[in-house]
Design a protein around this motif. Structure first.
Motif, PDB file in Angstrom:
ATOM      1  N   VAL A  52       0.855  -1.189   0.000  1.00 29.05           N
ATOM      2  CA  VAL A  52       0.000   0.000   0.000  1.00 29.05           C
ATOM      3  C   VAL A  52       0.891   1.239   0.000  1.00 29.05           C
ATOM      4  N   ALA A  53       0.793   2.051  -1.058  1.00 27.82           N
ATOM      5  CA  ALA A  53       1.608   3.265  -1.154  1.00 27.82           C
ATOM      6  C   ALA A  53       0.708   4.490  -1.155  1.00 27.82           C
ATOM      7  N   ASP A  54       0.842   5.319  -0.114  1.00 30.56           N
ATOM      8  CA  ASP A  54       0.017   6.520   0.032  1.00 30.56           C
ATOM      9  C   ASP A  54       0.786   7.509   0.909  1.00 30.56           C
ATOM     10  N   ASP A  55       0.779   8.795   0.542  1.00 30.16           N
ATOM     11  CA  ASP A  55       1.565   9.769   1.303  1.00 30.16           C
ATOM     12  C   ASP A  55       0.870  10.287   2.558  1.00 30.16           C
ATOM     13  N   HIS A  56      -0.414   9.972   2.727  1.00 31.48           N
ATOM     14  CA  HIS A  56      -1.113  10.386   3.942  1.00 31.48           C
ATOM     15  C   HIS A  56      -1.001   9.275   4.988  1.00 31.48           C
TER      16      HIS A  56
ATOM     17  N   LEU B 228      -1.485   1.994  -5.466  1.00 32.62           N
ATOM     18  CA  LEU B 228      -0.788   3.277  -5.566  1.00 32.62           C
ATOM     19  C   LEU B 228      -1.760   4.441  -5.447  1.00 32.62           C
ATOM     20  N   ASP B 229      -1.461   5.369  -4.542  1.00 33.13           N
ATOM     21  CA  ASP B 229      -2.262   6.589  -4.438  1.00 33.13           C
ATOM     22  C   ASP B 229      -1.994   7.451  -5.668  1.00 33.13           C
ATOM     23  N   TYR B 230      -3.054   7.894  -6.323  1.00 33.90           N
ATOM     24  CA  TYR B 230      -2.936   8.643  -7.569  1.00 33.90           C
ATOM     25  C   TYR B 230      -2.192   9.976  -7.397  1.00 33.90           C
ATOM     26  N   ASN B 231      -2.328  10.594  -6.218  1.00 33.01           N
ATOM     27  CA  ASN B 231      -1.777  11.946  -6.027  1.00 33.01           C
ATOM     28  C   ASN B 231      -0.527  12.011  -5.161  1.00 33.01           C
ATOM     29  N   MET B 232       0.076  10.890  -4.814  1.00 40.22           N
ATOM     30  CA  MET B 232       1.245  10.962  -3.929  1.00 40.22           C
ATOM     31  C   MET B 232       2.503  11.413  -4.689  1.00 40.22           C
ATOM     32  N   PRO B 233       3.522  11.880  -3.957  1.00 44.78           N
ATOM     33  CA  PRO B 233       4.764  12.341  -4.585  1.00 44.78           C
ATOM     34  C   PRO B 233       5.375  11.303  -5.525  1.00 44.78           C
ATOM     35  N   GLY B 234       5.767  11.783  -6.706  1.00 44.05           N
ATOM     36  CA  GLY B 234       6.426  10.918  -7.680  1.00 44.05           C
ATOM     37  C   GLY B 234       5.500  10.333  -8.729  1.00 44.05           C
ATOM     38  N   MET B 235       4.194  10.410  -8.497  1.00 45.60           N
ATOM     39  CA  MET B 235       3.265   9.748  -9.426  1.00 45.60           C
ATOM     40  C   MET B 235       3.146  10.461 -10.772  1.00 45.60           C
ATOM     41  N   ASN B 236       3.050  11.802 -10.739  1.00 44.98           N
ATOM     42  CA  ASN B 236       2.880  12.553 -11.994  1.00 44.98           C
ATOM     43  C   ASN B 236       1.754  11.948 -12.835  1.00 44.98           C
ATOM     44  N   GLY B 237       0.600  11.839 -12.216  1.00 44.37           N
ATOM     45  CA  GLY B 237      -0.539  11.248 -12.932  1.00 44.37           C
ATOM     46  C   GLY B 237      -0.309   9.783 -13.236  1.00 44.37           C
ATOM     47  N   LEU B 238      -0.638   9.389 -14.438  1.00 44.34           N
ATOM     48  CA  LEU B 238      -0.541   7.974 -14.815  1.00 44.34           C
ATOM     49  C   LEU B 238       0.868   7.559 -15.207  1.00 44.34           C
ATOM     50  N   ASN B 239       1.818   8.511 -15.212  1.00 45.54           N
ATOM     51  CA  ASN B 239       3.208   8.142 -15.472  1.00 45.54           C
ATOM     52  C   ASN B 239       3.731   7.222 -14.370  1.00 45.54           C
TER      53      ASN B 239
ATOM     54  N   VAL C 151       3.080  -8.415 -11.525  1.00 43.69           N
ATOM     55  CA  VAL C 151       2.267  -8.120 -10.333  1.00 43.69           C
ATOM     56  C   VAL C 151       1.213  -7.067 -10.684  1.00 43.69           C
ATOM     57  N   PRO C 152      -0.067  -7.323 -10.399  1.00 42.23           N
ATOM     58  CA  PRO C 152      -1.116  -6.343 -10.703  1.00 42.23           C
ATOM     59  C   PRO C 152      -0.958  -5.067  -9.886  1.00 42.23           C
ATOM     60  N   VAL C 153      -1.206  -3.934 -10.539  1.00 38.93           N
ATOM     61  CA  VAL C 153      -1.088  -2.629  -9.896  1.00 38.93           C
ATOM     62  C   VAL C 153      -2.436  -1.915 -10.001  1.00 38.93           C
ATOM     63  N   SER C 154      -2.896  -1.369  -8.886  1.00 40.45           N
ATOM     64  CA  SER C 154      -4.181  -0.672  -8.870  1.00 40.45           C
ATOM     65  C   SER C 154      -4.000   0.760  -8.383  1.00 40.45           C
ATOM     66  N   ILE C 155      -4.895   1.641  -8.820  1.00 40.76           N
ATOM     67  CA  ILE C 155      -4.854   3.040  -8.398  1.00 40.76           C
ATOM     68  C   ILE C 155      -5.850   3.270  -7.261  1.00 40.76           C
ATOM     69  N   LEU C 156      -5.388   4.026  -6.274  1.00 43.14           N
ATOM     70  CA  LEU C 156      -6.167   4.364  -5.084  1.00 43.14           C
ATOM     71  C   LEU C 156      -6.305   5.880  -5.056  1.00 43.14           C
ATOM     72  N   SER C 157      -7.504   6.406  -4.845  1.00 38.79           N
ATOM     73  CA  SER C 157      -7.640   7.864  -4.805  1.00 38.79           C
ATOM     74  C   SER C 157      -8.895   8.308  -4.068  1.00 38.79           C
ATOM     75  N   GLY C 158      -8.795   9.498  -3.483  1.00 39.86           N
ATOM     76  CA  GLY C 158      -9.958  10.087  -2.840  1.00 39.86           C
ATOM     77  C   GLY C 158     -10.512  11.243  -3.638  1.00 39.86           C
ATOM     78  N   THR C 159      -9.784  11.653  -4.687  1.00 44.49           N
ATOM     79  CA  THR C 159     -10.191  12.843  -5.427  1.00 44.49           C
ATOM     80  C   THR C 159     -10.332  12.643  -6.933  1.00 44.49           C
ATOM     81  N   ALA C 160      -9.717  11.627  -7.498  1.00 42.87           N
ATOM     82  CA  ALA C 160      -9.740  11.453  -8.955  1.00 42.87           C
ATOM     83  C   ALA C 160     -11.166  11.216  -9.457  1.00 42.87           C
ATOM     84  N   SER C 161     -11.422  11.694 -10.658  1.00 41.19           N
ATOM     85  CA  SER C 161     -12.747  11.572 -11.259  1.00 41.19           C
ATOM     86  C   SER C 161     -12.939  10.195 -11.889  1.00 41.19           C
ATOM     87  N   PRO C 162     -14.186   9.819 -12.180  1.00 46.45           N
ATOM     88  CA  PRO C 162     -14.429   8.556 -12.884  1.00 46.45           C
ATOM     89  C   PRO C 162     -13.692   8.498 -14.223  1.00 46.45           C
ATOM     90  N   ALA C 163     -13.552   9.655 -14.886  1.00 47.23           N
ATOM     91  CA  ALA C 163     -12.848   9.672 -16.174  1.00 47.23           C
ATOM     92  C   ALA C 163     -11.380   9.307 -15.991  1.00 47.23           C
TER      93      ALA C 163
END
Length: 201
Positions: A5-9, A53-64, A76-88
């Motif tokens: 679990v990677a998240d900056d909070h 992976l938290d979408y907005n944590m340091p180093g992410m630069n969006g989907l990069n 290994v499967p990787v999933s995005i975790l976010s509290g603010t990202a839109s459905p799009a």
């Protein structure tokens, strides 16, 4: 089952890790606070079954950041975790190869179920959340235009939006021009104001 679990909070990271660590079938939960820490962790002694992976944590630069982790983690499967990202953005992440998208608002039992689901190789995206993508494409905006509008509302530059959506900057300029015309907005700032007034994002 081993999960990273990677998240900056700190509170969010530790809460999610606690949910998972106390669940049947999950033997180990490692944590990281940045993408760089997560990249180091995948090179360590454990082979993970899923990386969150938290979408907005340091180093992410969006989907990069997603692309960097997928390259480092191999199969290994990787999933995005976010509290603010839109459905799009969630849809864009899945299209870019994420195993799923997990809103931080998900209840503990649902989150554990989602993690186990993705660890077994199934793509996860909560139906109610993803439906908002359809609800929010109003004003005759396409899903992509809605994602660009979300970026405008967050005060991002065309370059930043392009990076988040893995598109060319010139493409974003075209989307901004088109959505401004559709919303009858004078400029990008006016478009963002209209979007907020109409609750489009």
């Amino acid at each position: 089952m081993r999960i990273l679990v990677a998240d900056d909070h700190d509170l969010v990271r530790e809460t999610i890790a606690s949910f998972l660590a106390n669940s049947d079938g999950i033997a180990l939960v490692e944590t990281a606070a940045t993408l760089d820490e997560a990249l180091v962790a995948v090179q360590g002694e454990y082979v993970f079954d899923l990386i969150l992976l938290d979408y907005n944590m340091p180093g992410m630069n969006g989907l990069n950041g997603l692309a960097r982790m997928k390259e480092a983690a191999g199969k290994v499967p990787v999933s995005i975790l976010s509290g603010t990202a839109s459905p799009a953005v969630a849809q864009a992440a899945i299209e870019a190869g994420a195993m799923g998208f997990v809103p931080k608002t998900l209840g503990s039992k649902s989150m554990v179920s989602a993690v186990k689901f993705m660890a077994m190789g199934e793509v996860y995206a909560p139906f109610d959340f993803m439906q908002k993508a359809q609800e929010k494409t109003v004003g005759n905006l396409t899903e992509r235009e809605t994602a660009v509008l979300q970026g405008l509302c967050e005060g991002k530059s065309n370059k930043e939006i392009a990076r988040d959506l893995d598109l060319q900057e010139v493409t974003i300029k075209l989307h901004v021009k088109t959505l401004s015309r559709k919303l009858e907005a004078r400029n990008r700032t006016h478009a963002a104001m209209i979007a907020k007034e109409r609750c489009l994002v």
